[in-house]
Design an enzyme around this catalytic site. Structure first.
Site, PDB file in Angstrom:
ATOM      1  N   ASP A   1     -88.803  48.902  54.414  1.00 11.62           N
ATOM      2  CA  ASP A   1     -88.145  50.011  55.104  1.00 11.62           C
ATOM      3  C   ASP A   1     -87.503  50.942  54.086  1.00 11.62           C
ATOM      4  O   ASP A   1     -87.476  52.156  54.246  1.00 11.62           O
ATOM      5  CB  ASP A   1     -87.044  49.494  56.033  1.00 11.62           C
ATOM      6  CG  ASP A   1     -87.629  48.820  57.258  1.00 11.62           C
ATOM      7  OD1 ASP A   1     -88.872  48.720  57.336  1.00 11.62           O
ATOM      8  OD2 ASP A   1     -86.840  48.387  58.121  1.00 11.62           O
TER       9      ASP A   1
ATOM     10  N   ASP B   1     -88.098  54.830  53.679  1.00 17.89           N
ATOM     11  CA  ASP B   1     -87.033  55.823  53.803  1.00 17.89           C
ATOM     12  C   ASP B   1     -86.961  56.716  52.565  1.00 17.89           C
ATOM     13  O   ASP B   1     -86.654  57.901  52.665  1.00 17.89           O
ATOM     14  CB  ASP B   1     -85.689  55.135  54.054  1.00 17.89           C
ATOM     15  CG  ASP B   1     -85.615  54.588  55.474  1.00 17.89           C
ATOM     16  OD1 ASP B   1     -86.211  55.213  56.372  1.00 17.89           O
ATOM     17  OD2 ASP B   1     -84.985  53.541  55.684  1.00 17.89           O
TER      18      ASP B   1
ATOM     19  N   GLU C   1     -72.079  47.686  65.673  1.00 23.56           N
ATOM     20  CA  GLU C   1     -73.029  46.759  66.293  1.00 23.56           C
ATOM     21  C   GLU C   1     -74.048  46.288  65.262  1.00 23.56           C
ATOM     22  O   GLU C   1     -74.411  47.053  64.377  1.00 23.56           O
ATOM     23  CB  GLU C   1     -73.793  47.487  67.423  1.00 23.56           C
ATOM     24  CG  GLU C   1     -72.868  48.095  68.458  1.00 23.56           C
ATOM     25  CD  GLU C   1     -73.567  49.146  69.332  1.00 23.56           C
ATOM     26  OE1 GLU C   1     -74.818  49.151  69.386  1.00 23.56           O
ATOM     27  OE2 GLU C   1     -72.846  49.950  69.944  1.00 23.56           O
TER      28      GLU C   1
ATOM     29  N   LYS D   1     -77.651  45.730  63.788  1.00 23.46           N
ATOM     30  CA  LYS D   1     -78.925  46.416  64.001  1.00 23.46           C
ATOM     31  C   LYS D   1     -79.991  45.329  64.072  1.00 23.46           C
ATOM     32  O   LYS D   1     -80.371  44.747  63.062  1.00 23.46           O
ATOM     33  CB  LYS D   1     -79.199  47.380  62.854  1.00 23.46           C
ATOM     34  CG  LYS D   1     -80.452  48.209  63.048  1.00 23.46           C
ATOM     35  CD  LYS D   1     -80.441  49.324  62.025  1.00 23.46           C
ATOM     36  CE  LYS D   1     -81.610  50.280  62.095  1.00 23.46           C
ATOM     37  NZ  LYS D   1     -82.864  49.814  62.585  1.00 23.46           N
TER      38      LYS D   1
ATOM     39  N   ARG E   1     -90.702  52.694  73.150  1.00 25.57           N
ATOM     40  CA  ARG E   1     -90.253  54.004  72.721  1.00 25.57           C
ATOM     41  C   ARG E   1     -91.405  55.015  72.636  1.00 25.57           C
ATOM     42  O   ARG E   1     -91.224  56.188  72.892  1.00 25.57           O
ATOM     43  CB  ARG E   1     -89.570  53.895  71.366  1.00 25.57           C
ATOM     44  CG  ARG E   1     -89.065  55.246  70.942  1.00 25.57           C
ATOM     45  CD  ARG E   1     -88.144  55.147  69.788  1.00 25.57           C
ATOM     46  NE  ARG E   1     -88.845  54.717  68.592  1.00 25.57           N
ATOM     47  CZ  ARG E   1     -88.318  54.736  67.384  1.00 25.57           C
ATOM     48  NH1 ARG E   1     -87.073  55.125  67.246  1.00 25.57           N
ATOM     49  NH2 ARG E   1     -89.001  54.339  66.339  1.00 25.57           N
TER      50      ARG E   1
ATOM     51  N   LYS F   1     -78.334  49.985  56.308  1.00 22.80           N
ATOM     52  CA  LYS F   1     -79.323  48.903  56.208  1.00 22.80           C
ATOM     53  C   LYS F   1     -79.068  48.049  54.984  1.00 22.80           C
ATOM     54  O   LYS F   1     -78.794  48.566  53.911  1.00 22.80           O
ATOM     55  CB  LYS F   1     -80.741  49.489  56.165  1.00 22.80           C
ATOM     56  CG  LYS F   1     -81.012  50.251  57.458  1.00 22.80           C
ATOM     57  CD  LYS F   1     -82.428  50.492  57.870  1.00 22.80           C
ATOM     58  CE  LYS F   1     -83.481  49.553  57.556  1.00 22.80           C
ATOM     59  NZ  LYS F   1     -84.744  49.795  58.251  1.00 22.80           N
TER      60      LYS F   1
ATOM     61  N   CYS G   1    -115.686  25.796  44.855  1.00 24.50           N
ATOM     62  CA  CYS G   1    -114.469  25.128  45.291  1.00 24.50           C
ATOM     63  C   CYS G   1    -113.748  24.554  44.071  1.00 24.50           C
ATOM     64  O   CYS G   1    -114.339  23.813  43.292  1.00 24.50           O
ATOM     65  CB  CYS G   1    -114.809  24.019  46.277  1.00 24.50           C
ATOM     66  SG  CYS G   1    -113.388  22.988  46.668  1.00 24.50           S
TER      67      CYS G   1
END
Ligand code: IVH
Length: 665
Positions: free
Chosen positions: A31, A35, A111, A113, A134, A308, A402
């Site tokens: 995030d 941002d 509050e 988040k 939304r 954040k 393998c």
């Protein structure tokens, strides 16, 4: 690069990240990185108004529209909040708010988040009529059929008339997320990266069958329309609690910037103790009148800010990349790391998922990498510090053979994974034996990795059927094994014969057959022979069994080696038929009744309680609805109990439950 090019490139990149985040639920950057890109773009656009474009992602809320759902318009747009990562910016926010509201008293609602997905609940005259995501902020997806998987949603509100909307966050508890991923891993399905992605995937699932057994949760954080003229955000949340919503218990009110900092600090400490993920805190001007007067920017209200927390990341060096072979032969690349401390535990391994992932991030041995512990227990590599790469570094070559037995690896159809298809590969055999002996399968206590390796190396065991040929002398002869432990192991192996047909089916290790499918197969066919004889169409006709599982079951039994293995298990007395439901079950207390279990029972495990119910002709489901007959509740029952009470479903405790069981003995 000139500024125009940079702007265009940022717009393309951000649009692509939006798509990955909102449409695929598979973000590839944090995030914070997102941002940072968005900020850079906003800054450049401010400097160059001539290059503005209505198409720019800086002006739009990301879109999560899924084509097949019905659309529903939001009466008021669903905005998001501006993010900050520094306390200084929070202080700046506070100064701006006080400046604009000069002379007025300012209070804030603080509050957590919640890291989930936004959802709007629509009530008409107090009746829950719709749930809407939304979407693009203006029009969302109508996901009403999925609301029943959210625990403790009030379906009726007293004293509310007309249209009334509650907005909040749908999320999954970490334990629930891990449980679901574990099941998916067992069934060979792709796992979810974190609880947020799983919550998003679940609330937008078009196929409700996928959701059976999942419990979603919801914390409201606002309403559209006042509640009885209530003009404080904090008190509005308290009213929602009185109305029957589960409101986050950590909300509080603060009236100074010191109070805000204190909340932010305290909450970061609390973060790891919460059963769900939060990614920060939200600070809102508490007075709804002031909040409204502060207005909005293009997409954010100006009276709120989200602080954040930085993801839990750290740097370390990849010592080497190893390739692990699992029970199904799947080869997983794993980074062996220089051990580092991260979010409270020492990390020395990180999964690299698959070849594509390694190529996409260009991950190499001896690279310095940024690792992150997300919602998942396994840390992942988020970034390679190319600037610190050794000069003689070389790209990783995915092995063609393998790493354990040397046979050529294969990649089937569209799969991203390589597999070792040699059924005798020691890694495949060892992991299949461990799976066979695991708790949800034949439950052979003491049959762990060390013992299985020893048994294989001494040549005593080449497959799981060989476990039943072991003698006390053979076991006692092994290193570090006394007479007593040898006897315990033998008893545990003997005890596995008393497990059920469903446990055996699961233990066979057929790809795409997890515990649920195994139970369904046992239920529908009644015997292993009937399953072995069923053709693909017959298998697929069974509810919950899709074409992939059907094909995989057929492949397993069409294989000669597996047939021989299964015949040997029959000889050794494993349960090939379904235990008969007692005749008393018909018309008994349990027959045809649907149960939901919640909380911790004094003596029974959930699995034991479920087995008692199933054996007597009852059904067990995970969420309480009008169709539930009984809720069996223990201590710390949680929201299912509340919902049962709300719907008037009978709640019983273990004592009464066991008394009913005894009645039918
Ligand atoms: S308020 C206009 N409160 O975080 C204000 N949002 O950008 C709208 N979120 O997508 C949101 N916890 O889904 C608010 N206590 C909380 C929240 C919260 C999580 C989510 C929300 C939104 C994003 C904010």
């Amino acid at each position: 690069m000139d500024q125009r090019e940079r702007i265009e490139r940022l717009r393309r990149e951000i649009a692509e990240h939006n798509r990955r985040y909102y449409e695929e639920n598979q973000p590839v950057i944090s995030d914070e990185e997102y941002d940072a890109l968005l900020r850079e773009l906003e800054l450049l656009e401010r400097e160059h108004p001539d290059l503005a474009s209505p198409e720019s992602p800086s002006l739009r809320v990301g879109s999560d529209l899924v084509r097949e759902f019905r659309k529903r318009e939001h009466r008021e747009p669903m905005l998001s909040i501006a993010n900050t990562y520094s306390q200084e910016e929070v202080a700046e926010f506070d100064r701006r708010v006080r400046r604009e509201l000069e002379g007025e008293t300012v209070e804030y609602s603080c509050e957590p988040k919640i890291d989930g997905v936004a959802l709007e609940l629509v009530y008409e005259d107090g009746r829950l009529v719709a749930g809407v995501t939304r979407g693009d902020g203006f029009v969302g997806d109508d996901v009403t059929p999925n609301l029943r998987f959210i625990s403790s949603l009030p379906f009726r509100l007293e004293g509310v008339s007309g249209e009334f909307m509650v907005r909040g966050e749908v999320y999954l508890e970490r334990a629930e997320f891990e449980k679901i991923n574990e099941l998916r891993r067992e069934e060979g399905l792709k796992t979810f990266a974190n609880p947020r992605n799983l919550a998003a995937g679940s609330i937008k699932a078009l196929d409700q069958a996928l959701l059976e057994g999942r419990t979603l949760c919801f914390f409201p954080y606002g309403t559209v329309g006042a509640i009885n003229g209530e003009m404080s955000q904090h008190r509005r949340l308290l009213r929602l609690r009185e109305m029957g919503f589960t409101v986050n218990p950590h909300i509080e009110r603060q009236n100074s910037v010191e109070g805000l900092m204190d909340f932010i600090g305290r909450f970061e400490g609390l973060r790891s103790t919460l059963p769900y993920d939060i990614d920060g805190v939200v600070i809102k001007v508490d007075s709804l009148d002031q909040f409204r007067r502060l207005g909005t920017t293009a997409k954010n209200p100006r009276g709120a800010v989200a602080f954040k927390y930085r993801a839990r990341q750290t740097e370390t060096v990849i010592r080497s990349i190893i390739f692990q072979v699992g029970r199904t032969g799947r080869v997983t690349p794993v980074a062996d790391l220089e051990p580092v401390l991260l979010a409270g535990s020492t990390i020395s391994r990180a999964t690299l998922h698959n070849e594509q992932e390694i190529a996409r991030k260009d991950i190499r041995e001896r690279d310095t990498v940024v690792i992150e512990k997300g919602g998942d227990v396994i840390p992942k590599v988020v970034e390679v510090r190319k600037d610190r790469r050794p000069a003689d570094s070389e790209p990783v070559h995915f092995p063609e053979n393998c790493p354990v037995c040397g046979s050529p690896l294969v990649r089937e159809g569209e799969e991203v994974d390589y597999r070792c298809v040699n059924a005798a590969c020691p890694a495949v055999v060892e992991n299949s034996i461990l799976h066979f002996a695991s708790r949800n399968a034949l439950n052979i206590e003491g049959m762990g990795p060390a013992l299985v390796t020893q048994l294989m190396q001494s040549g005593l065991v080449r497959d799981y059927a060989d476990l039943y040929t072991l003698t006390r002398e053979q076991l006692a002869d092994l290193d570090r094994m006394g007479e007593k432990s040898a006897q315990n192991i033998l008893d545990a192996i003997g005890g596995s014969r008393k497990r059920t047909l469903a446990h055996l089916i699961f233990g066979l290790g057929i790809r795409h057959v997890g515990t649920g499918t195994a139970r369904t197969l046992a239920e529908q066919f009644g015997s292993l022979d009937a399953i072995m004889d069923a053709d693909r169409e017959t298998l697929q006709a069974v509810p919950d069994i899709g074409p992939i599982a059907a094909e995989s079951i057929r492949d397993f039994f069409d294989n000669e080696r597996n047939r021989v293995l299964v015949e040997r298990l029959r000889e050794y007395g494993l349960p090939f038929t379904k235990e008969r439901t007692r005749p008393a079950a018909e018309g008994g207390f349990f027959a045809g009744k649907t149960f939901v279990l919640t909380g911790t029972l004094p003596t029974l495990t959930r699995e034991q309680a479920s087995e008692l119910i199933l054996a007597r002709g009852g059904k067990v489901t995970s969420s309480v609805s009008k169709k539930t007959d009984y809720v069996l509740a223990g201590t710390d029952p949680g929201s299912k109990l509340e919902k049962a009470r709300a719907l008037g479903v009978t709640v019983i405790g273990e004592e009464e439950f066991l008394a009913r069981v005894r009645e039918e003995e």
